[in-house]
Design an enzyme around this catalytic site. Structure first.
Site, short mmCIF file in Angstrom:
data_model
loop_
_atom_site.label_atom_id
_atom_site.label_comp_id
_atom_site.label_asym_id
_atom_site.label_seq_id
_atom_site.Cartn_x
_atom_site.Cartn_y
_atom_site.Cartn_z
N LYS A 1 15.87 -10.63 -39.45
CA LYS A 1 16.51 -11.94 -39.29
C LYS A 1 16.72 -12.60 -40.66
CE LYS A 1 16.53 -16.20 -36.60
NZ LYS A 1 17.98 -16.10 -36.35
N HIS A 44 10.26 -13.98 -35.37
CA HIS A 44 11.39 -13.07 -35.14
C HIS A 44 11.20 -11.76 -35.91
CE1 HIS A 44 13.49 -16.67 -33.66
NE2 HIS A 44 14.24 -15.82 -32.99
N1 NAI Z 1 22.33 -17.98 -29.80
C1 NAI Z 1 21.59 -16.96 -29.35
O1 NAI Z 1 21.19 -16.92 -28.17
C2 NAI Z 1 21.28 -15.85 -30.28
C3 NAI Z 1 21.76 -15.88 -31.56
N2 NAI Z 1 21.58 -14.82 -32.41
C4 NAI Z 1 22.25 -14.93 -33.69
O2 NAI Z 1 23.37 -14.04 -33.68
C5 NAI Z 1 23.64 -13.60 -35.01
C6 NAI Z 1 23.70 -12.08 -35.05
O3 NAI Z 1 22.43 -11.56 -34.75
P1 NAI Z 1 22.18 -9.97 -34.70
O4 NAI Z 1 23.08 -9.35 -33.70
O5 NAI Z 1 20.72 -9.79 -34.59
O6 NAI Z 1 22.65 -9.57 -36.17
P2 NAI Z 1 23.23 -8.17 -36.69
O7 NAI Z 1 23.14 -8.23 -38.17
O8 NAI Z 1 22.58 -7.05 -35.96
O9 NAI Z 1 24.78 -8.22 -36.23
C7 NAI Z 1 25.76 -9.01 -36.82
C8 NAI Z 1 27.04 -8.19 -36.80
O10 NAI Z 1 28.12 -9.04 -37.22
C9 NAI Z 1 28.98 -8.24 -38.00
N3 NAI Z 1 29.83 -9.08 -38.85
C10 NAI Z 1 29.47 -9.86 -39.89
N4 NAI Z 1 30.57 -10.41 -40.46
C11 NAI Z 1 31.63 -9.97 -39.75
C12 NAI Z 1 33.04 -10.17 -39.86
N5 NAI Z 1 33.58 -10.95 -40.81
N6 NAI Z 1 33.84 -9.57 -38.96
C13 NAI Z 1 33.33 -8.80 -37.96
N7 NAI Z 1 32.01 -8.55 -37.83
C14 NAI Z 1 31.16 -9.14 -38.71
C15 NAI Z 1 28.03 -7.36 -38.82
O11 NAI Z 1 28.70 -6.25 -39.37
C16 NAI Z 1 27.00 -7.00 -37.76
O12 NAI Z 1 27.37 -5.83 -37.06
C17 NAI Z 1 22.55 -14.23 -35.88
O13 NAI Z 1 23.03 -15.43 -36.44
C18 NAI Z 1 21.44 -14.52 -34.87
O14 NAI Z 1 20.57 -15.53 -35.29
C19 NAI Z 1 20.91 -13.70 -32.02
C20 NAI Z 1 20.39 -13.62 -30.77
C21 NAI Z 1 20.51 -14.68 -29.81
O1 LIG Z 2 18.28 -13.58 -34.87
C1 LIG Z 2 17.79 -13.42 -33.73
O2 LIG Z 2 17.37 -12.33 -33.33
C2 LIG Z 2 17.74 -14.58 -32.83
N1 LIG Z 2 18.36 -15.65 -33.21
C3 LIG Z 2 18.46 -16.88 -32.50
C4 LIG Z 2 17.81 -17.98 -33.28
O3 LIG Z 2 18.04 -18.08 -34.49
O4 LIG Z 2 17.09 -18.77 -32.68
C5 LIG Z 2 18.03 -16.76 -31.06
C6 LIG Z 2 16.95 -15.78 -30.77
O5 LIG Z 2 15.72 -16.37 -30.99
C7 LIG Z 2 17.10 -14.47 -31.50
#
Ligand code: NAI
Ligand SMILES: O=C(O)C1=N[C@H](C(=O)O)C[C@H](O)C1
Length: 269
Positions: free
Chosen positions: A162, A158
């Site tokens: 991350k 990643h």
């Molecule tokens: N399940 C899936 O398909 C995927 C999961 N993810 C997961 O999603 C999460 C976020 O990933 P990214 O967008 O890359 O991170 P990022 O750090 O770019 O975005 C997270 C956002 O959440 C906000 N945030 C944190 N605490 C908050 C609160 N109490 N109230 C409101 N906003 C709050 C932050 O300010 C930030 O803007 C991670 O855990 C990642 O692993 C990411 C991509 C795909």
């Molecule tokens: O943090 C990310 O970017 C992603 N998080 C998810 C994970 O923890 O698997 C999904 C995806 O791979 C991107």
């Protein structure tokens, strides 16, 4: 006329948040009715479309999640474990479907999600893409067919920002491999090998994490046997695949009974 479901995106200024805002605002199946960020985030009080550098979308970013959830039928949440458990309680109060993409959740967080799911549907997956969920189903089948003579190693890569490891996806794939073998992942998981670790334990499932640059997400499930290897691979090149899955989940969850669901339920896999 029956209105389209109204959805709130939490963590609106994040990598996934922005991808989701774009997708939901442009969808003909849902309406964007809210965008939430944490107190102190510079986007709070601004129109989310303008904050993203585009045209106004008529939705002002708020740091008051309950106010936003009260007028919504669904919440799409890719934030942090602490935020997600708070949002689960508030979404349950508003009887809104809560789609959880956040990874890095520990047992205590999962317990709180289970409590909230008694009042409204929660759909959670470490990866919301169609391709990866298909790979999860394949992983289970291959693990079942090959058995313990084949060592399972899961390698994920990643981007440099991350914060959790192994990725939620890697753990999801590990759980599928363990289920295929009829064991619990916690009993057989090898994480973070370093130093004189000794030889590999038969039946264990190993994890390795790489971090660098702007890698969106890559996962290999390696089945290593004697004289041959089977490798199942998924490569994500665009975060829109996760956002599309999350929107599909939010729509699928409408009028669904309270409870905990996965993306495999949504996709019927
Ligand atoms: N399940 C899936 O398909 C995927 C999961 N993810 C997961 O999603 C999460 C976020 O990933 P990214 O967008 O890359 O991170 P990022 O750090 O770019 O975005 C997270 C956002 O959440 C906000 N945030 C944190 N605490 C908050 C609160 N109490 N109230 C409101 N906003 C709050 C932050 O300010 C930030 O803007 C991670 O855990 C990642 O692993 C990411 C991509 C795909
Ligand atoms: O943090 C990310 O970017 C992603 N998080 C998810 C994970 O923890 O698997 C999904 C995806 O791979 C991107």
């Amino acid at each position: 006329m029956h209105e389209l479901p109204g959805l709130v995106v939490t963590g609106a200024s994040g990598r996934m948040g922005q991808t989701l805002v774009r997708l939901v605002a442009g969808s003909d199946k849902a309406r964007l009715v809210g965008a939430v960020e944490r107190p102190g985030n510079p986007w709070v009080g601004r129109d989310v479309g303008e904050a993203m550098g585009g045209a106004a979308l008529g939705v002002v970013v708020t740091d008051d999640p309950l106010e936003a959830f009260a007028k919504a039928q669904g919440v799409i949440d890719f934030t942090s474990p602490a935020a997600t458990v708070e949002f689960a309680g508030l979404a349950a109060q508003a009887r809104a479907v809560h789609v959880v993409g956040t990874t890095g959740l520990e047992a205590e967080h999962l317990q709180r999600l289970s409590a909230a799911a008694r009042h409204a549907p929660i759909i959670r997956a470490g990866n919301m893409s169609l391709g990866l969920n298909l790979l999860t189903a394949l992983t289970r089948k291959v693990a079942e067919a090959l058995g313990e003579d084949w060592d399972v190693e899961i390698v994920e890569a990643h981007h440099r920002m991350k914060v959790d490891a192994p990725s939620g996806t890697a753990l999801m794939l590990g759980e599928a491999a363990a289920a295929g073998r009829g064991v619990a992942l916690e009993e057989v998981s090898d994480r973070g090998r370093d130093g004189i670790t000794g030889a590999r334990t038969r039946g264990h499932i190993g994890f390795a994490s790489l971090r660098g640059g702007d890698i969106v997400g890559e996962h290999d499930v390696i089945f290593a046997g004697e004289g041959e290897r089977v490798i199942l691979r998924h490569v994500a090149t665009d975060r829109a695949i996760f956002a599309r899955g999350a929107l599909r989940a939010a729509l699928w969850g409408q009028d669904r009974a309270p409870g905990e669901y996965s993306m495999m339920d949504v996709l019927g896999l």
